[in-house]
Design a protein around this motif. Structure first.
Motif, PDB file in Angstrom:
ATOM      1  N   THR A 462      29.615  26.236  34.752  1.00 30.07           N
ATOM      2  CA  THR A 462      29.819  27.597  35.249  1.00 30.07           C
ATOM      3  C   THR A 462      31.223  28.050  34.944  1.00 30.07           C
ATOM      4  N   LEU A 463      31.374  29.357  34.935  1.00 31.73           N
ATOM      5  CA  LEU A 463      32.693  29.955  34.744  1.00 31.73           C
ATOM      6  C   LEU A 463      33.368  30.297  36.062  1.00 31.73           C
ATOM      7  N   LEU A 464      32.636  30.221  37.160  1.00 28.56           N
ATOM      8  CA  LEU A 464      33.171  30.587  38.475  1.00 28.56           C
ATOM      9  C   LEU A 464      32.732  29.540  39.488  1.00 28.56           C
ATOM     10  N   GLN A 465      33.669  29.109  40.281  1.00 25.07           N
ATOM     11  CA  GLN A 465      33.340  28.170  41.358  1.00 25.07           C
ATOM     12  C   GLN A 465      34.354  28.362  42.484  1.00 25.07           C
ATOM     13  N   GLN A 466      33.892  28.873  43.609  1.00 21.99           N
ATOM     14  CA  GLN A 466      34.760  29.148  44.752  1.00 21.99           C
ATOM     15  C   GLN A 466      34.059  28.673  46.017  1.00 21.99           C
ATOM     16  N   VAL A 467      34.820  28.052  46.922  1.00 25.09           N
ATOM     17  CA  VAL A 467      34.265  27.482  48.150  1.00 25.09           C
ATOM     18  C   VAL A 467      34.868  28.193  49.354  1.00 25.09           C
ATOM     19  N   PHE A 468      34.015  28.513  50.330  1.00 26.74           N
ATOM     20  CA  PHE A 468      34.447  29.161  51.570  1.00 26.74           C
ATOM     21  C   PHE A 468      33.919  28.352  52.759  1.00 26.74           C
ATOM     22  N   ALA A 469      34.742  28.225  53.793  1.00 27.06           N
ATOM     23  CA  ALA A 469      34.312  27.583  55.044  1.00 27.06           C
ATOM     24  C   ALA A 469      33.579  28.611  55.879  1.00 27.06           C
ATOM     25  N   VAL A 470      32.286  28.356  56.150  1.00 24.03           N
ATOM     26  CA  VAL A 470      31.454  29.308  56.886  1.00 24.03           C
ATOM     27  C   VAL A 470      30.683  28.560  57.961  1.00 24.03           C
ATOM     28  N   ARG A 471      30.117  29.343  58.896  1.00 24.94           N
ATOM     29  CA  ARG A 471      29.231  28.818  59.937  1.00 24.94           C
ATOM     30  C   ARG A 471      27.959  29.649  59.934  1.00 24.94           C
ATOM     31  N   PHE A 472      26.848  28.965  59.810  1.00 25.26           N
ATOM     32  CA  PHE A 472      25.554  29.648  59.752  1.00 25.26           C
ATOM     33  C   PHE A 472      25.181  30.129  61.144  1.00 25.26           C
ATOM     34  N   LEU A 473      24.879  31.444  61.279  1.00 27.00           N
ATOM     35  CA  LEU A 473      24.524  32.036  62.566  1.00 27.00           C
ATOM     36  C   LEU A 473      23.030  32.207  62.725  1.00 27.00           C
ATOM     37  N   GLY A 474      22.308  32.545  61.651  1.00 29.68           N
ATOM     38  CA  GLY A 474      20.867  32.730  61.771  1.00 29.68           C
ATOM     39  C   GLY A 474      20.291  33.384  60.533  1.00 29.68           C
ATOM     40  N   SER A 475      18.979  33.302  60.430  1.00 28.28           N
ATOM     41  CA  SER A 475      18.258  33.949  59.333  1.00 28.28           C
ATOM     42  C   SER A 475      16.920  34.429  59.852  1.00 28.28           C
ATOM     43  N   MET A 476      16.366  35.435  59.199  1.00 28.54           N
ATOM     44  CA  MET A 476      15.088  36.001  59.606  1.00 28.54           C
ATOM     45  C   MET A 476      14.473  36.748  58.428  1.00 28.54           C
ATOM     46  N   ALA A 477      13.165  36.874  58.486  1.00 24.76           N
ATOM     47  CA  ALA A 477      12.449  37.602  57.445  1.00 24.76           C
ATOM     48  C   ALA A 477      12.644  39.104  57.627  1.00 24.76           C
ATOM     49  N   VAL A 478      12.835  39.809  56.526  1.00 31.61           N
ATOM     50  CA  VAL A 478      13.027  41.255  56.542  1.00 31.61           C
ATOM     51  C   VAL A 478      12.005  41.892  55.605  1.00 31.61           C
ATOM     52  N   ARG A 479      11.831  43.194  55.745  1.00 30.79           N
ATOM     53  CA  ARG A 479      10.820  43.898  54.964  1.00 30.79           C
ATOM     54  C   ARG A 479      11.332  44.329  53.595  1.00 30.79           C
ATOM     55  N   SER A 480      12.626  44.576  53.510  1.00 27.90           N
ATOM     56  CA  SER A 480      13.155  45.133  52.273  1.00 27.90           C
ATOM     57  C   SER A 480      14.424  44.386  51.891  1.00 27.90           C
ATOM     58  N   GLY A 481      14.680  44.344  50.580  1.00 32.03           N
ATOM     59  CA  GLY A 481      15.894  43.726  50.089  1.00 32.03           C
ATOM     60  C   GLY A 481      16.700  44.638  49.203  1.00 32.03           C
TER      61      GLY A 481
END
Length: 642
Positions: A462-481
């Motif tokens: 790859t030409l790009l590789q960047q790392v961020f410290a994150v915390r997963f809060l939640g996910s859910m199905a949605v109707r549109s993207g």
């Protein structure tokens, strides 16, 4: 015959003198013992005066003590002040009595001992009497050895005169001594009676003044104090009976009431101040840590700490715009973590962390700066409770990133997310399961149906590789993207659901953004938990008010209806970052630009020309958030501990 008679007289004199001396010695010993007894009485009376004075001062000190005063203590304080006044007056009487004892009992006895016993019958008189008696004995010896010759008449006359002089002198000394003994008989009687007379008169004077002090007013005062004591005793009995009933109820309860991890007490989400003991984790070495129990409290927008023995507390950190959430620790339970805007973290442990988390989150929102902080906190809490309920209008928000523009008319929440859609708060499988999969060399499938086509970072050029410290809060199905509004609505529902269900615990991960995919990596094991291709990310945006919140929408396929190609499905993922979410959105946007530029070599060359690269020309140089991320390594020690 004359010499024999005189010798008998001298022997009787010596015998009588020894009797008188023995009698004087016995009287002296008795007088000393009597004086010691009188001095002991005087010392006790003096100590009584000092004790009553100290008692009076101590009664007045009750009001100055920092007691938790309850109902009725004011009346007790006034009563003690009256008692202190009375005891002070008694102290005056005791001091006067001690002075009279010293003047009228102790002083006459000391004067009798020093003047009559020691002075008149002391060693001076005894030594002079012995000297006269010795002189008379010597004269009698000389006279008895006198020869009966005529030429010795002159010597005889001198010796006779010497004997007569010594006898006269002895007689005078004896008479003086006898007179002193006779006078001592009378002085002894006076010395025995006068001190006791003075002692008795002093006591009578003391009691008379005491009777004057205890008047009718004092009688009524003592009666009121007695009734007050009885009333307090009755209150104590009723309180003790209530406590016995409470103890009986506690003993009748089941053991589950005292077990840990039972149903928690409802959390008060409107507090803006909190204080109590917490255990904070501090570094003791390069890789070792220790938990220290300290007293913490909030003051305005600051978290304060007061160490043991300190007079006042000091500031630990500024809570404005900080993030507070529950975390899992290997060596402690009930832990939560505070992350400052600079990315520095603090971990603490308490038995009930949710009350602390809600309070610190309220402070981080700067609610304390408003005119009515409690009303604002209540309003925000009510808004969080109503957040999971569909609303009739959608607040228009500005865009943070992404490839498409929002439509002019804001869609309804029902058009974005189906009401009642379940929310998934944790997508992380146990690390051991991933390790087992990696050891087996099998193909790993994430829980959302996407597969990781290339799990090795080294194999993806790859030409790009960047790392961020994150915390997963939640996910859910949605109707549109295709709109960012769905990301904002997903953020609102995920945060509201966490607040309502008291879900505060999160796990920190590393979000790696490359020019081909997004990876969520475990910072400890370096196992990829979930992976998406950048082409599958249709929308991404950061929250407008909380800059550390960001989310993206991933497009997948649903084959549940049997269609060969599958129906398109969309899922929204919400994260919290240690830095601004705009940086993550910018990196994702840059990765998408690289993917589009790869289709046109000239456009790719022009894009690379404007971007800083590493020495080997392989990766783009961006500000690393977690340290050495070019090799996909673990974050620096501070971040990896979180």
């Amino acid at each position: 015959k004359t010499l024999i008679d005189k010798s008998q007289v001298d022997k009787q004199t010596r015998s009588l003198l020894s009797v008188f001396e023995e009698d004087a010695g016995t009287l002296t010993d008795y007088t000393n013992q009597l004086l010691q007894s009188m001095q002991r009485v005087y010392g006790a009376q003096s100590e009584m005066g000092l004790a009553t004075e100290q008692l009076s001062r101590q009664l007045l000190e009750y009001e100055k003590q920092n007691f938790a005063l309850g109902k009725g203590d004011e009346e007790v304080i006034s009563t003690l002040q009256q008692f202190a006044k009375t005891v002070g007056e008694l102290n005056t009487l005791h001091s006067e009595l001690a002075t009279e004892m010293a003047d009228r009992m102790i002083f006459p006895m000391i004067q009798f001992r020093e003047k009559d016993l020691t002075g008149r019958l002391g060693s001076t008189h005894c030594s002079s009497g012995s000297y006269v008696h010795t002189e008379h004995e010597a004269a009698m010896v000389k006279y008895s050895r006198l020869p009966k010759k005529k030429e010795s008449e002159k010597v005889k006359a001198e010796l006779v005169g010497e004997v007569a002089y010594s006898r006269r002198k002895q007689h005078q000394a004896s008479m003086q001594y006898y007179c002193a003994l006779n006078a001592l008989q009378y002085r002894k009687r006076v010395a025995m009676l006068e001190p006791m007379l003075g002692y008795t008169q002093a006591q009578i004077h003391f009691y008379k003044k005491g009777m004057d002090l205890v008047s009718k007013k004092m009688d009524s005062f003592l009666a009121s104090v007695s009734s007050m004591t009885q009333s307090i005793q009755a209150q104590l009995d009723s309180e003790a009976e209530a406590m016995r009933l409470t103890q009986r109820e506690l003993l009748s309860m089941e053991d589950t009431v005292y077990m840990p991890d039972r149903d928690p007490v409802p959390v008060n989400r409107t507090l803006i101040q909190k204080a109590g003991y917490l255990n904070i984790r501090n570094k003791t070495g390069l890789v070792t840590t220790a938990w220290d129990r300290l007293y913490f409290f909030t003051q305005g927008g600051n978290l304060m700490c007061q160490p043991r023995g300190a007079v006042a507390g000091g500031m630990v950190l500024d809570l404005d715009n900080s993030s507070v959430m529950a975390v899992e620790c290997e060596d402690r339970r009930y832990c939560f973590q505070i992350t400052s805007p600079s990315g520095k973290t603090y971990e603490s442990k308490t038995v009930f962390p949710f009350q602390w988390i809600c309070t610190l989150n309220n402070i981080s929102r700067q609610i304390y700066l408003t005119d009515n902080p409690e009303a604002v906190a209540i309003r925000l809490n009510q808004s969080a409770i109503q957040a999971v309920t569909p609303i009739t209008s959608f607040e228009k928000r500005g865009s943070s990133g992404g490839s498409s523009q929002r439509s002019s008319s804001a869609p309804e929440p029902e058009d974005l997310i189906v009401p009642g859609t379940p929310i998934q708060f944790d997508i992380m499988l146990p690390a051991s399961e991933f390790q087992d999969q990696n050891r087996a060399g099998g193909r790993r499938t994430n829980p959302f149906g996407e597969t990781d086509d290339d799990s090795s970072p080294e194999s993806d050029d790859t030409l790009l590789q960047q790392v961020f410290a994150v915390r997963f809060l939640g996910s859910m199905a949605v109707r549109s993207g295709q709109t960012q509004e769905v990301i904002y609505e997903a953020m609102r529902q995920v945060l509201a659901a966490r607040a309502i269900h008291n879900i505060f615990r999160t796990t920190e991960s590393h979000l790696m953004v490359t020019s081909s995919c997004l990876r969520l990596i475990d910072p400890q094991t370096q196992v990829t938990r979930i992976s998406f291709q950048l082409q599958e990310v249709t929308q991404f945006a950061a929250h407008q008010e909380n800059g550390r919140l960001m989310g993206f929408v991933v497009e997948g396929r649903d084959w549940s209806e049997g269609d060969e190609e599958g129906e398109p499905s969309f899922s929204a993922f919400v994260f919290e970052s240690n830095t601004e979410g705009e940086k993550i959105c910018y990196t994702i946007s840059l990765g998408k630009e690289i993917i589009e530029a790869k289709k046109d070599p000239e456009a790719l060359a022009q894009l690379m020309k404007n971007m800083p690269l590493t020495n080997d020309g392989k990766f783009l140089l961006l500000d690393s958030e977690t340290g050495d991320t070019a090799n996909g390594g673990v974050a620096d020690e501070e971040e990896s501990e979180a």
